[in-house]
Design an enzyme around this catalytic site. Structure first.
Site, mmCIF file in Angstrom:
data_model
loop_
_atom_site.group_PDB
_atom_site.id
_atom_site.type_symbol
_atom_site.label_atom_id
_atom_site.label_comp_id
_atom_site.label_asym_id
_atom_site.label_seq_id
_atom_site.Cartn_x
_atom_site.Cartn_y
_atom_site.Cartn_z
ATOM 1 C CD GLU A 148 -7.432 -11.494 36.738
ATOM 2 O OE1 GLU A 148 -8.218 -10.916 35.822
ATOM 3 O OE2 GLU A 148 -6.414 -12.150 36.536
ATOM 4 C CG HIS A 205 -3.019 -13.318 36.401
ATOM 5 N ND1 HIS A 205 -3.207 -12.223 35.697
ATOM 6 C CD2 HIS A 205 -1.622 -13.240 36.545
ATOM 7 C CE1 HIS A 205 -2.317 -11.396 35.851
ATOM 8 N NE2 HIS A 205 -1.247 -12.188 36.147
ATOM 9 C CD GLU A 287 -5.056 -16.379 33.826
ATOM 10 O OE1 GLU A 287 -5.936 -16.246 34.392
ATOM 11 O OE2 GLU A 287 -4.237 -15.533 33.314
HETATM 12 ZN ZN ZN Z 1 -5.204 -11.486 35.078
#
Ligand code: ZN
Length: 323
Positions: A148, A205, A287
């Site tokens: 990530e 993210h 996200e």
């Molecule tokens: Zn994250």
């Protein structure tokens, strides 16, 4: 993974009871008030904002900026750092015509590719005003091992390039490497945005939940107050920023809002993230997808898709700033 703090497990995410949720219509200040009660009871709470899920970014301007920074109704003079409007056109007309001139965006690449080698440092607790949390976390990976933290840094750099081409000043909270072998801690990430007096802050993210959970979501700050945390002034503008980022991200990537939280809106409000709680500037997390889902992972690992993701985030920010 979920953001800058230890996440709830996927199981707990899917088992939030109805009474611990609130489905709140967009009704201005009432939304902020409605967030408080459930968040006081639950460690984390999803608050669905019922918004149009369409991809257009043409909603009418809303008066959302704090009074100290902008009127919200006059984009041409909305820059807090702009010269008085009476003088600017005569002295130098070109900057005054660009609402992005003199504006600053802080980009926060979630986690750090070196965090996994510095567990002692990132595990230490920091004060987030309302609570204490780990300094930072390692983030998740795809099943094939793409981190990530690699994803967030790549998207952030692409985003910086797009925004700088628009004339915006961009500050990154970190770029890993030797200058930042781990972290920054979540409190410092917030402080960097505050000290830059950023006009918008986005933390990038990707999620790490079970396969079959797909899509993007934008995390908005809840109204919280405690210690150094007081988000009252940023709840409204952050929602505007987040809605614009979400709708533009959907348009440029073709991704759908998350199918596992937010009830199809792609928007979630949280009160447990230090990076949001300590921010005094409009700020959201995005996200971008679920790294643990094979279909989402195929997108997240594609450089072409990451460029689309960066473009969508940039378009949302530029729209928020009146550009
Ligand atoms: Zn994250």
């Amino acid at each position: 993974m979920r953001y800058d703090d230890r996440p709830p497990s996927p199981e707990s995410a899917s088992s939030v009871s109805p009474e611990r949720r609130r489905f709140v219509r967009r009704s201005g200040l009432a939304v902020g008030a409605a967030v408080l009660a459930p968040t006081a009871l639950a460690g984390w709470v999803l608050v669905q904002l019922t918004t149009g899920a369409g991809a257009d970014d043409a909603r009418p301007p809303r008066i959302v900026m704090p009074a100290a920074s902008a009127s919200g109704t006059a984009p041409a003079s909305a820059s807090p750092s702009a010269s008085p409007s009476a003088a600017a056109p005569q002295s130098d007309p070109s900057p005054s015509k660009n609402p992005l001139a003199g504006r600053t965006v802080v980009i926060d690449p979630g986690h750090n590719t070196g965090n996994f080698k510095h567990t002692d440092e990132i595990d230490r607790q920091v004060d987030i005003g309302t609570n204490r949390k780990e300094c930072d976390t390692t983030g998740t990976t795809t099943n094939a091992g793409y981190m990530e933290a690699e994803f967030t840094l790549d998207v952030s750099r692409r985003l910086r390039t797009v925004l700088e081409a628009k004339g915006l000043k961009v500050v990154m909270t970190h770029e890993a490497g030797t200058a930042r072998p781990w972290g920054p801690c979540i409190d410092e990430r917030a402080r960097i945005g505050n000290e830059a007096t950023a006009d918008a802050v986005v933390s990038v993210h990707a999620d790490g939940v079970s396969s079959g959970n797909r899509g993007y979501h934008v995390i908005l700050p809840a109204k919280v107050k405690g210690g150094a945390a007081d988000t009252a002034a940023i709840v409204g503008p952050s929602r505007d920023l987040g809605e614009r980022i979400g709708s533009n991200f959907a348009r440029t990537t073709g991704s759908a809002p998350a199918n596992y939280l937010g009830s199809g809106t792609g928007l979630v409000v949280r009160d447990d993230l230090g990076g949001l709680n300590l921010s005094t500037r409009p700020k959201v997390f995005i996200e971008c997808g679920n790294m643990r889902d094979a279909k989402d992972a195929a997108l997240l690992t594609s450089p072409e898709w990451r460029q689309k993701a960066a473009q969508g985030i940039a378009d949302g920010i530029v729209g928020f700033l009146g550009g």
